[in-house]
Design a protein around this motif. Structure first.
Motif, PDB file in Angstrom:
ATOM      1  N   HIS A 153       0.822  -1.217   0.000  1.00 38.04           N
ATOM      2  CA  HIS A 153       0.000   0.000   0.000  1.00 38.04           C
ATOM      3  C   HIS A 153       0.849   1.257   0.000  1.00 38.04           C
ATOM      4  CE1 HIS A 153       1.025  -0.307   4.273  1.00 38.04           C
ATOM      5  NE2 HIS A 153       0.703   0.966   4.375  1.00 38.04           N
ATOM      6  N   LEU A 154       2.144   1.127   0.311  1.00 41.19           N
ATOM      7  CA  LEU A 154       3.026   2.289   0.336  1.00 41.19           C
ATOM      8  C   LEU A 154       3.329   2.808  -1.065  1.00 41.19           C
ATOM      9  CD1 LEU A 154       5.578   1.100   3.052  1.00 41.19           C
ATOM     10  CD2 LEU A 154       3.625   2.641   3.349  1.00 41.19           C
ATOM     11  N   TYR A 155       3.262   1.931  -2.066  1.00 45.47           N
ATOM     12  CA  TYR A 155       3.573   2.354  -3.436  1.00 45.47           C
ATOM     13  C   TYR A 155       2.447   2.065  -4.423  1.00 45.47           C
ATOM     14  CZ  TYR A 155       5.029  -2.568  -3.432  1.00 45.47           C
ATOM     15  OH  TYR A 155       5.063  -3.932  -3.268  1.00 45.47           O
ATOM     16  N   ILE A 156       1.418   1.322  -4.014  1.00 47.16           N
ATOM     17  CA  ILE A 156       0.216   1.138  -4.839  1.00 47.16           C
ATOM     18  C   ILE A 156      -0.967   1.554  -3.975  1.00 47.16           C
ATOM     19  CG2 ILE A 156      -1.106  -0.421  -6.308  1.00 47.16           C
ATOM     20  CD1 ILE A 156       1.251  -2.305  -6.365  1.00 47.16           C
ATOM     21  N   THR A 157      -1.458   2.758  -4.186  1.00 46.33           N
ATOM     22  CA  THR A 157      -2.452   3.313  -3.271  1.00 46.33           C
ATOM     23  C   THR A 157      -3.847   2.726  -3.447  1.00 46.33           C
ATOM     24  OG1 THR A 157      -2.789   5.142  -4.823  1.00 46.33           O
ATOM     25  CG2 THR A 157      -1.229   5.493  -3.036  1.00 46.33           C
ATOM     26  N   SER A 158      -4.137   2.138  -4.583  1.00 41.37           N
ATOM     27  CA  SER A 158      -5.455   1.560  -4.827  1.00 41.37           C
ATOM     28  C   SER A 158      -5.480   0.098  -4.402  1.00 41.37           C
ATOM     29  CB  SER A 158      -5.825   1.674  -6.310  1.00 41.37           C
ATOM     30  OG  SER A 158      -6.944   0.870  -6.607  1.00 41.37           O
ATOM     31  N   HIS A 159      -6.474  -0.255  -3.586  1.00 43.69           N
ATOM     32  CA  HIS A 159      -6.630  -1.638  -3.125  1.00 43.69           C
ATOM     33  C   HIS A 159      -6.831  -2.578  -4.314  1.00 43.69           C
ATOM     34  CE1 HIS A 159      -8.228  -4.026   0.577  1.00 43.69           C
ATOM     35  NE2 HIS A 159      -7.448  -4.756  -0.174  1.00 43.69           N
ATOM     36  N   THR A 160      -7.698  -2.182  -5.221  1.00 49.14           N
ATOM     37  CA  THR A 160      -7.976  -3.004  -6.403  1.00 49.14           C
ATOM     38  C   THR A 160      -6.742  -3.147  -7.277  1.00 49.14           C
ATOM     39  OG1 THR A 160     -10.275  -2.233  -6.378  1.00 49.14           O
ATOM     40  CG2 THR A 160      -9.490  -3.261  -8.398  1.00 49.14           C
ATOM     41  N   THR A 161      -6.014  -2.049  -7.472  1.00 43.18           N
ATOM     42  CA  THR A 161      -4.811  -2.095  -8.295  1.00 43.18           C
ATOM     43  C   THR A 161      -3.773  -3.037  -7.697  1.00 43.18           C
ATOM     44  OG1 THR A 161      -5.200   0.186  -9.010  1.00 43.18           O
ATOM     45  CG2 THR A 161      -2.997  -0.710  -9.365  1.00 43.18           C
ATOM     46  N   ARG A 162      -3.660  -3.041  -6.361  1.00 43.47           N
ATOM     47  CA  ARG A 162      -2.711  -3.949  -5.714  1.00 43.47           C
ATOM     48  C   ARG A 162      -3.007  -5.396  -6.089  1.00 43.47           C
ATOM     49  NH1 ARG A 162      -3.340  -0.429  -1.313  1.00 43.47           N
ATOM     50  NH2 ARG A 162      -4.677  -1.799  -0.084  1.00 43.47           N
ATOM     51  N   ALA A 163      -4.286  -5.759  -6.099  1.00 42.94           N
ATOM     52  CA  ALA A 163      -4.662  -7.134  -6.447  1.00 42.94           C
ATOM     53  C   ALA A 163      -4.348  -7.432  -7.910  1.00 42.94           C
ATOM     54  CB  ALA A 163      -6.148  -7.345  -6.162  1.00 42.94           C
ATOM     55  N   ILE A 164      -4.672  -6.482  -8.783  1.00 40.70           N
ATOM     56  CA  ILE A 164      -4.450  -6.686 -10.218  1.00 40.70           C
ATOM     57  C   ILE A 164      -2.956  -6.821 -10.527  1.00 40.70           C
ATOM     58  CG2 ILE A 164      -4.663  -5.605 -12.492  1.00 40.70           C
ATOM     59  CD1 ILE A 164      -7.269  -4.324 -11.493  1.00 40.70           C
ATOM     60  N   VAL A 165      -2.131  -6.011  -9.862  1.00 45.41           N
ATOM     61  CA  VAL A 165      -0.699  -5.989 -10.148  1.00 45.41           C
ATOM     62  C   VAL A 165       0.040  -7.171  -9.511  1.00 45.41           C
ATOM     63  CG1 VAL A 165       1.433  -4.705  -9.715  1.00 45.41           C
ATOM     64  CG2 VAL A 165      -0.592  -3.501 -10.522  1.00 45.41           C
ATOM     65  N   LEU A 166      -0.258  -7.469  -8.254  1.00 45.63           N
ATOM     66  CA  LEU A 166       0.530  -8.446  -7.507  1.00 45.63           C
ATOM     67  C   LEU A 166       0.038  -9.888  -7.625  1.00 45.63           C
ATOM     68  CD1 LEU A 166       1.247  -6.488  -4.181  1.00 45.63           C
ATOM     69  CD2 LEU A 166       2.785  -6.860  -6.107  1.00 45.63           C
ATOM     70  N   MET A 167      -1.267 -10.091  -7.781  1.00 47.56           N
ATOM     71  CA  MET A 167      -1.790 -11.454  -7.741  1.00 47.56           C
ATOM     72  C   MET A 167      -1.239 -12.363  -8.847  1.00 47.56           C
ATOM     73  SD  MET A 167      -3.244 -11.543  -4.984  1.00 47.56           S
ATOM     74  CE  MET A 167      -3.358 -13.292  -5.213  1.00 47.56           C
ATOM     75  N   PRO A 168      -1.124 -11.902 -10.102  1.00 51.63           N
ATOM     76  CA  PRO A 168      -0.537 -12.791 -11.125  1.00 51.63           C
ATOM     77  C   PRO A 168       0.854 -13.281 -10.752  1.00 51.63           C
ATOM     78  CG  PRO A 168      -1.604 -10.919 -12.171  1.00 51.63           C
ATOM     79  CD  PRO A 168      -1.581 -10.628 -10.709  1.00 51.63           C
ATOM     80  N   GLY A 169       1.685 -12.399 -10.195  1.00 55.11           N
ATOM     81  CA  GLY A 169       3.027 -12.788  -9.779  1.00 55.11           C
ATOM     82  C   GLY A 169       3.000 -13.792  -8.636  1.00 55.11           C
ATOM     83  N   ILE A 170       2.080 -13.592  -7.682  1.00 59.18           N
ATOM     84  CA  ILE A 170       1.953 -14.519  -6.548  1.00 59.18           C
ATOM     85  C   ILE A 170       1.516 -15.903  -7.030  1.00 59.18           C
ATOM     86  CG2 ILE A 170       0.663 -15.016  -4.430  1.00 59.18           C
ATOM     87  CD1 ILE A 170       2.669 -12.798  -4.040  1.00 59.18           C
ATOM     88  N   ILE A 171       0.544 -15.937  -7.953  1.00 61.04           N
ATOM     89  CA  ILE A 171       0.049 -17.222  -8.472  1.00 61.04           C
ATOM     90  C   ILE A 171       1.143 -17.929  -9.264  1.00 61.04           C
ATOM     91  CG2 ILE A 171      -1.607 -18.290 -10.053  1.00 61.04           C
ATOM     92  CD1 ILE A 171      -3.591 -16.061  -9.249  1.00 61.04           C
ATOM     93  N   LEU A 172       1.868 -17.162 -10.079  1.00 61.01           N
ATOM     94  CA  LEU A 172       2.984 -17.742 -10.843  1.00 61.01           C
ATOM     95  C   LEU A 172       4.058 -18.296  -9.903  1.00 61.01           C
ATOM     96  CD1 LEU A 172       4.445 -18.233 -13.546  1.00 61.01           C
ATOM     97  CD2 LEU A 172       5.380 -15.907 -13.353  1.00 61.01           C
ATOM     98  N   PHE A 173       4.359 -17.552  -8.860  1.00 60.21           N
ATOM     99  CA  PHE A 173       5.336 -17.999  -7.869  1.00 60.21           C
ATOM    100  C   PHE A 173       4.885 -19.300  -7.201  1.00 60.21           C
ATOM    101  CE2 PHE A 173       6.069 -17.982  -3.227  1.00 60.21           C
ATOM    102  CZ  PHE A 173       7.427 -18.258  -3.216  1.00 60.21           C
ATOM    103  N   SER A 174       3.617 -19.397  -6.824  1.00 59.55           N
ATOM    104  CA  SER A 174       3.115 -20.602  -6.152  1.00 59.55           C
ATOM    105  C   SER A 174       3.178 -21.812  -7.078  1.00 59.55           C
ATOM    106  CB  SER A 174       1.679 -20.374  -5.659  1.00 59.55           C
ATOM    107  OG  SER A 174       0.789 -20.181  -6.750  1.00 59.55           O
ATOM    108  N   GLN A 175       2.844 -21.617  -8.359  1.00 62.22           N
ATOM    109  CA  GLN A 175       2.898 -22.729  -9.309  1.00 62.22           C
ATOM    110  C   GLN A 175       4.335 -23.162  -9.576  1.00 62.22           C
ATOM    111  OE1 GLN A 175       0.617 -20.743 -12.444  1.00 62.22           O
ATOM    112  NE2 GLN A 175      -1.029 -22.235 -12.194  1.00 62.22           N
ATOM    113  N   SER A 176       5.260 -22.197  -9.624  1.00 63.67           N
ATOM    114  CA  SER A 176       6.658 -22.513  -9.931  1.00 63.67           C
ATOM    115  C   SER A 176       7.352 -23.240  -8.785  1.00 63.67           C
ATOM    116  CB  SER A 176       7.432 -21.231 -10.252  1.00 63.67           C
ATOM    117  OG  SER A 176       6.841 -20.548 -11.333  1.00 63.67           O
TER     118      SER A 176
END
Length: 483
Positions: free
Chosen positions: A384-407
């Motif tokens: 939240h310190l660099y992505i002020t929108s709650h929704t934007t945080r999910a859109i930006v970070l979730m694909p990377g988190i899911i990719l990380f979990s699968q890898s």
């Protein structure tokens, strides 16, 4: 002789005050020079991204360390970005078209209608009659606000609904109690977000990305089992921390009795204005809850409700009354601050940070489960310190988190849940959440941005610690595990 001594003391006091101002100004300038050097030597960022990053750091510094109006700082920073060719002029002009701007515009009018109709006073009367002390009254308000997470799928909507009630309650409290309430209410709204799946739009986005990428899904009931106890614990701890930092409130029985003497009886039948307002608010709640069904945004539904509230012969207040109730200083601040958050995404700065953070997670892939949980929470709870929108945080970070979990072979559903829980923490700056913005710089019922940062320095480690403890105990007992 005495007058001369007094003049000398006054002169000495003025000199000390001037020295403090000078030292603070020099410190702020030095911090800005440091920011400039750091951004200049960063690799992987183009000119526009560096300008945006420096502007973001500057805004946060000025909001916390100076008494400049928040709206003035935000507008000045956006103009600075445009002047430095870090963004187009449309960045400023389009800032007023942000959804949150119109959401707040409508919320102010609806809040005024709820207050003028008498519904806010009636609800306050009910709480006061059930409360013998100021502490119990606050507990009743907090309990009600926590429960709204179950039927209003937006922190902004919950803040908009709570605001007129809190404003009315504030008229019966001391200045100190008002400050406590102004901080407590938005914090409770944010901390209780994790209780249910519909508590935030980011939850829906995260679960949707999880299902489309992996076929896994977290049901409403499963989220309730995992999220409700956690949200309850962190909410209670947050209220206790606020109470410790801001001091004990006066809770004498005499003051409580004095507060309960009011002009409106709870048993009095609903007036025509109250019935109208109650009906419109009911439709608003239904509109907020069924956003995914009808397809209209929360902001549009809110503005529509405001229009109905001011309709001649049908509404509760006049259009002129509604417009006067809008805090235009706060509206301009939100518009400029939201535009500042959006430019961080458009310049690619957020994507650059995402790559750095995902790389950090891969370093923890072979670590014990609780260490990996700690890494995920550190990244997502500070996002939240660099992505002020709650929704934007999910859109930006979730694909990377899911990719990380699968890898790495860990559970995607557990990683997504933990990430969304981490993203729900967003209380360091007023711009970190729309719920905080609604209560910021709002007349008597406001809070200090510096105190919010101080509070976050305590609550962030508490929040992460509680989440790690929950993972090692309750969440694993109920079937959630990364491995």
């Amino acid at each position: 002789m005495q007058t001369r001594i007094e003049k000398h003391k006054h002169s000495g006091h003025q000199m000390v005050l001037t020295d403090r101002i000078l030292m603070r100004t020099l410190a702020i300038i030095l911090v800005h020079v440091l920011f400039l050097l750091v951004t200049f030597f960063l690799d992987g960022l183009d000119y526009k991204a560096k300008v945006s990053l420096f502007a973001f750091f500057s805004a946060m510094t000025l909001w916390v360390t100076t008494k400049f109006p928040a709206g003035y700082v935000a507008l000045a920073i956006v103009c600075f970005i445009v002047l430095m060719k870090g963004g187009s002029q449309e960045l400023l002009f389009h800032s007023l078209s942000e959804e949150v701007v119109w959401l707040m515009f409508g919320a102010f009018i609806i809040g005024e209608a709820v207050t003028q109709s008498g519904l806010a006073a009636r609800f306050v009367e009910f709480i006061l009659r059930k409360s013998r002390t100021a502490g119990r009254m606050k507990l009743g308000i907090i309990s009600f606000i926590f429960s709204t997470a179950f039927f209003i799928p937006s922190t902004s909507g919950r803040a908009a609904m709570a605001k007129p009630i809190i404003t009315h309650v504030g008229s019966r409290l001391s200045a100190g109690e008002k400050r406590v309430l102004a901080v407590t209410v938005p914090i409770v709204i944010l901390m209780s977000t994790s209780a249910v799946l519909i508590g935030a739009g980011s939850h829906i986005i995260g679960i949707g990305l999880l299902e489309s990428a992996t076929g896994q899904y977290i049901s409403y009931l499963q989220w309730l089992v995992w999220g409700m106890p956690f949200a309850l614990v962190v909410t209670i701890l947050s209220v206790l921390v606020i109470k410790c930092l801001m001091g004990r409130e006066e809770e004498s029985a005499d003051s409580a009795r004095r507060e309960t003497k009011t002009n409106i009886e709870v048993t009095k039948p609903l007036t025509k204005a109250e019935k109208k307002t109650l009906l419109i608010v009911a439709f608003l709640l239904a509109g907020w809850m069924t956003e995914n069904v009808h397809g209209y945004d929360l902001a549009f539904v809110t503005v529509l409700g405001a229009i109905v509230m001011t309709l001649p012969n049908i509404g509760v207040i006049s259009w002129k009354q509604g417009i006067k109730s809008v805090s235009w200083n706060l509206i301009l601040f939100v518009a400029a601050a939201t535009a500042l958050g959006r430019i961080l995404v458009e310049t690619g700065l957020v994507q650059w940070l995402e790559g750095k953070l995902t790389g950090f997670l891969f370093l923890l892939s072979q670590a014990p489960g609780w260490i990996m949980v700690l890494g995920i929470l550190l990244i997502t709870s500070t996002s939240h310190l660099y992505i002020t929108s709650h929704t934007t945080r999910a859109i930006v970070l979730m694909p990377g988190i899911i990719l990380f979990s699968q890898s790495t072979g860990i559970s995607p559903s557990a990683a997504v849940f933990l990430s969304l829980i981490g993203m729900n923490y967003c209380i360091t700056f007023p711009v970190s959440s729309k719920a905080l913005l609604l209560f910021y710089e709002d007349g008597d019922l406001s809070y200090d941005a510096g105190f919010l940062t101080k509070l976050s320095a305590i609550l962030l480690p508490v929040y992460i610690t509680v989440a790690v403890v929950f993972y090692c105990t309750y969440w694993q007992w109920t079937g959630m595990s990364l491995h």
